[in-house]
Motif scaffolding. Structure first.
Motif, PDB file in Angstrom:
ATOM      1  N   GLY A  15       0.936  -1.471  -0.201  1.00  0.00           N
ATOM      2  CA  GLY A  15       0.293  -0.367   0.332  1.00  0.00           C
ATOM      3  C   GLY A  15       0.559   0.880   0.180  1.00  0.00           C
ATOM      4  O   GLY A  15       0.269   1.999   0.420  1.00  0.00           O
ATOM      5  N   GLY A  19       0.528   0.673  -5.467  1.00  0.00           N
ATOM      6  CA  GLY A  19      -0.238   0.115  -4.577  1.00  0.00           C
ATOM      7  C   GLY A  19      -1.511   0.912  -4.808  1.00  0.00           C
ATOM      8  O   GLY A  19      -2.781   0.759  -4.754  1.00  0.00           O
ATOM      9  N   CYS A  57      11.043   9.861   2.489  1.00  0.00           N
ATOM     10  CA  CYS A  57      12.363  10.678   2.369  1.00  0.00           C
ATOM     11  C   CYS A  57      11.273  12.041   2.678  1.00  0.00           C
ATOM     12  O   CYS A  57      10.854  12.449   2.991  1.00  0.00           O
ATOM     13  N   LEU A 346       9.485  -0.933  -7.689  1.00  0.00           N
ATOM     14  CA  LEU A 346      10.123  -2.461  -7.552  1.00  0.00           C
ATOM     15  C   LEU A 346      10.653  -2.999  -9.116  1.00  0.00           C
ATOM     16  O   LEU A 346      11.390  -3.412  -9.796  1.00  0.00           O
TER      17      LEU A 346
HETATM   18  C1  LIG Z   1      14.735   5.882   2.445  1.00  0.00           C
HETATM   19  C2  LIG Z   1      14.168   6.144   1.031  1.00  0.00           C
HETATM   20  C3  LIG Z   1      14.052   6.852   0.626  1.00  0.00           C
HETATM   21  C4  LIG Z   1      13.902   7.227  -0.270  1.00  0.00           C
HETATM   22  N1  LIG Z   1      13.725   9.027  -1.207  1.00  0.00           N
HETATM   23  C5  LIG Z   1      12.631   9.083  -2.313  1.00  0.00           C
HETATM   24  C6  LIG Z   1      12.382  11.183  -2.949  1.00  0.00           C
HETATM   25  O1  LIG Z   1      13.074  11.388  -2.034  1.00  0.00           O
HETATM   26  N2  LIG Z   1      12.274  11.482  -3.337  1.00  0.00           N
HETATM   27  C7  LIG Z   1      11.527  10.718  -4.253  1.00  0.00           C
HETATM   28  O2  LIG Z   1      10.731  10.843  -5.861  1.00  0.00           O
HETATM   29  N3  LIG Z   1      11.640   8.861  -4.080  1.00  0.00           N
HETATM   30  C8  LIG Z   1      12.624   8.320  -3.606  1.00  0.00           C
HETATM   31  N4  LIG Z   1      12.509   6.991  -2.875  1.00  0.00           N
HETATM   32  C9  LIG Z   1      11.815   6.116  -4.041  1.00  0.00           C
HETATM   33  C10 LIG Z   1      10.620   5.884  -4.341  1.00  0.00           C
HETATM   34  O3  LIG Z   1      10.180   6.981  -5.116  1.00  0.00           O
HETATM   35  C11 LIG Z   1      10.169   5.478  -3.154  1.00  0.00           C
HETATM   36  O4  LIG Z   1      10.236   4.836  -2.631  1.00  0.00           O
HETATM   37  C12 LIG Z   1       9.092   5.331  -3.067  1.00  0.00           C
HETATM   38  O5  LIG Z   1       7.725   5.357  -2.106  1.00  0.00           O
HETATM   39  C13 LIG Z   1       8.441   3.934  -4.413  1.00  0.00           C
HETATM   40  O6  LIG Z   1       6.598   3.957  -4.586  1.00  0.00           O
HETATM   41  P1  LIG Z   1       6.108   2.359  -3.936  1.00  0.00           P
HETATM   42  O7  LIG Z   1       5.185   1.911  -4.099  1.00  0.00           O
HETATM   43  O8  LIG Z   1       6.948   1.578  -5.042  1.00  0.00           O
HETATM   44  O9  LIG Z   1       6.917   1.765  -2.791  1.00  0.00           O
HETATM   45  P2  LIG Z   1       6.633   2.321  -1.338  1.00  0.00           P
HETATM   46  O10 LIG Z   1       5.792   3.199  -0.739  1.00  0.00           O
HETATM   47  O11 LIG Z   1       7.528   1.275  -0.551  1.00  0.00           O
HETATM   48  O12 LIG Z   1       5.184   1.231  -0.945  1.00  0.00           O
HETATM   49  C14 LIG Z   1       5.728  -0.062  -0.571  1.00  0.00           C
HETATM   50  C15 LIG Z   1       5.028  -1.245   0.630  1.00  0.00           C
HETATM   51  O13 LIG Z   1       5.075  -2.365   0.322  1.00  0.00           O
HETATM   52  C16 LIG Z   1       4.658  -2.597   1.859  1.00  0.00           C
HETATM   53  N5  LIG Z   1       5.589  -4.455   1.741  1.00  0.00           N
HETATM   54  C17 LIG Z   1       6.726  -3.892   1.888  1.00  0.00           C
HETATM   55  N6  LIG Z   1       6.774  -5.435   1.804  1.00  0.00           N
HETATM   56  C18 LIG Z   1       5.387  -6.410   1.899  1.00  0.00           C
HETATM   57  C19 LIG Z   1       4.813  -7.400   1.922  1.00  0.00           C
HETATM   58  N7  LIG Z   1       5.861  -9.114   1.868  1.00  0.00           N
HETATM   59  N8  LIG Z   1       3.288  -7.627   2.098  1.00  0.00           N
HETATM   60  C20 LIG Z   1       2.512  -6.872   2.217  1.00  0.00           C
HETATM   61  N9  LIG Z   1       2.880  -5.475   1.824  1.00  0.00           N
HETATM   62  C21 LIG Z   1       5.391  -5.235   1.774  1.00  0.00           C
HETATM   63  C22 LIG Z   1       5.214  -1.519   2.434  1.00  0.00           C
HETATM   64  O14 LIG Z   1       5.025  -1.718   3.628  1.00  0.00           O
HETATM   65  C23 LIG Z   1       5.083   0.043   1.388  1.00  0.00           C
HETATM   66  O15 LIG Z   1       4.104   0.243   2.071  1.00  0.00           O
HETATM   67  C24 LIG Z   1      12.714   6.771  -1.756  1.00  0.00           C
HETATM   68  C25 LIG Z   1      13.275   5.767  -1.547  1.00  0.00           C
HETATM   69  C26 LIG Z   1      13.822   5.304  -0.251  1.00  0.00           C
HETATM   70  C27 LIG Z   1      13.578   3.884   0.492  1.00  0.00           C
END
Ligand SMILES: Cc1cc2nc3c(=O)[nH]c(=O)nc-3n(C[C@H](O)[C@H](O)[C@H](O)COP(=O)(O)OP(=O)(O)OC[C@H]3O[C@@H](n4cnc5c(N)ncnc54)[C@H](O)[C@@H]3O)c2cc1C
Length: 443
Positions: A15, A19, A57, A346
């Motif tokens: 989420g 997601g 972040c 991912l």
């Molecule tokens: C520390 C950090 C700093 C970052 N800073 C920036 C920034 O400043 N600016 C920027 O544009 N991008 C940044 N990024 C990169 C990226 O844009 C973000 O990580 C963004 O939140 C990615 O979106 P997402 O939905 O793919 O993943 P996320 O927002 O991380 O969402 C994934 C979700 O899946 C959940 N999850 C994981 N494994 C499971 C499982 N097995 N079962 C159920 N739930 C699960 C997690 O709890 C999380 O809520 C950063 C990344 C990281 C890690």
């Protein structure tokens, strides 16, 4: 997809930004959704709350003017009915030409919209595998839990690629010395939203020398394990590249005049508000892997930050991503199991808005498959389509995560154009192609 499967909810795993957007698109298209999020029961190294769509972040979603690729991507998402963009617009705080949001209001707004949707059931549970035949969007992000990573590795049949990113420190406003800091946006664009810490040549030299020789948390790793994303390099890695690298990057003084001297400073450190109340400030471009005592020692050498209190230290984090060019179709379906869609960081897109875009497309396409229509490929002349075309067609041997930028869009036909004119033409073409895509998708 069988009839029985069609009646049960599709899964969205994770989420985060991707997601939440995918779940919203599915639900709005009439599809029942089970959104599985492991927080708060199981945490990640970077998330701090139980909100959906937590920004881990920076609170900036980058540039918001149409002549930039980041601005174009946002505009496309708005036109495609993005929930994330709607809530971001509702919770924006002043940040010059960028779209920055109040972190808490933003995540709270997305969480309320998702949990309040009649077709979405939110289940707080870690997913460790997906049952065979279950249609799903996998959006577990750069910090995918180890157990689920293991399952993914088994079904994908190959190892992940990986690298490390670093996040910037956040300082409390009350600890800043405002007698040395001035408020201004570069070239006077927008309100004076940024705080600027000016450095003289001598101060810069001392700061650089200390940074260059500082101790990092990665010092114990062999050289080949110290992988960083080129667009998000730690400040100490940039400092090691040369004395002026930072002065032409994160610490560049262009477009800024120090009101105390009436002149452009030799270098500046910019601070951007983290929240609407402006009680917290992010050190712009200062993502770092320095050890905490080193962060305190070295960043307090910056004029105005001598007493700075760290609300959050800069840090390293894992960034997990799959080899999308080998594994995914341009519709974001897994080759060989087209009921599984991947979205977010991912897949090897890099950034909040880019992750959202992948979530939106995966959501739309799973909804189409669920209702018996073929998933669609977003035109490559749009920012969204260009980004997805890149991650699904790049050279798999050298695949690296990618931000959205104009260089991904196919070149324009016709003669040579100036930079400004070229960007304008790319934007016009992108929005025209998007309109056709939206019409055809609706039909
Ligand atoms: C520390 C950090 C700093 C970052 N800073 C920036 C920034 O400043 N600016 C920027 O544009 N991008 C940044 N990024 C990169 C990226 O844009 C973000 O990580 C963004 O939140 C990615 O979106 P997402 O939905 O793919 O993943 P996320 O927002 O991380 O969402 C994934 C979700 O899946 C959940 N999850 C994981 N494994 C499971 C499982 N097995 N079962 C159920 N739930 C699960 C997690 O709890 C999380 O809520 C950063 C990344 C990281 C890690």
């Amino acid at each position: 997809m069988t009839h029985a499967v069609r009646r049960s909810p599709v899964w969205v795993v994770g989420g985060g930004l991707a997601g939440s957007e995918a779940a919203w698109q599915l639900a709005e298209a009439g599809v029942p959704v089970r959104l599985l999020e492991m927080r708060p029961h199981t945490g990640t190294p970077a998330h701090n709350t139980s909100y959906l769509a937590e920004l881990v972040c920076s609170n900036s979603l980058k540039a918001d003017y149409l002549e930039s690729a980041a601005g174009l991507l946002k505009e496309e998402l708005r036109r495609l009915g993005s929930l994330i963009m709607r809530i971001a617009d509702q919770t924006r705080i002043p940040a010059g030409g960028a779209l920055a949001v109040d972190r808490e209001e933003f995540a709270d707004g997305v969480t309320a919209a998702i949990t309040g949707h009649p077709r979405i059931e939110v289940v707080r549970q870690e997913v460790t595998s997906i049952p065979p035949g279950q249609p799903a969007v996998i959006a577990t992000g750069p910090l995918t839990s180890p157990a689920f990573s293991q399952w993914l590795r088994e079904i994908l049949g190959r190892d992940y690629l990986y690298f490390y990113d670093a996040a910037a420190p956040v300082l409390t406003a009350g600890s800043l010395d405002f007698s040395k800091i001035f408020a201004a946006s570069r070239y006077g664009k927008g309100e004076a939203d940024y705080l600027n810490c000016p450095l003289t040549q001598e101060e810069y030299g001392v700061f650089w020398e200390n940074l260059r020789t500082a101790e990092t948390s990665q010092a114990h790793l062999p050289e080949e394990r110290r992988h960083f994303f080129e667009g998000c390099l730690p400040v100490e890695v940039l400092a090691a590249r040369g004395k002026d690298t930072l002065r032409f990057g994160a610490m560049k003084p262009v477009g800024l005049v120090d009101p105390r001297t009436g002149r452009r400073p030799y270098a500046v450190v910019q601070l951007r508000p983290e929240n609407r109340e402006k009680t917290l400030y992010n050190m712009v471009g200062f993502q770092t892997n320095l050890r905490r005592p080193e962060q305190r020692r070295i960043f307090r050498l910056i004029p105005g930050l001598e007493e700075a209190e760290f609300a959050r230290y800069g840090m390293m984090h894992r960034n997990t991503f799959i080899n999308s060019p080998e594994l995914l179709l341009p519709t974001l379906q897994l080759r060989g199991n087209e009921d599984l869609f991947f979205a977010g960081q991912l897949t090897g897109v890099e950034g909040y808005v880019e992750s959202t875009a992948a979530g939106l497309v995966a959501g739309i396409n799973l909804a189409r498959r669920w209702s018996g229509h073929p998933p669609r490929v977003v035109p490559a002349a749009t920012a969204t389509g260009a980004l997805l075309a890149h991650i699904t067609t790049a050279d798999p041997a050298h695949f690296q995560p990618m931000n959205c930028h104009f260089g991904l869009l196919p070149p324009l036909a016709g003669g040579k154009k100036g930079k400004k004119e070229r960007k304008k033409a790319l934007v016009e073409r992108a929005l025209a192609e998007l309109a056709v895509f939206m019409r055809q998708t609706r039909d």
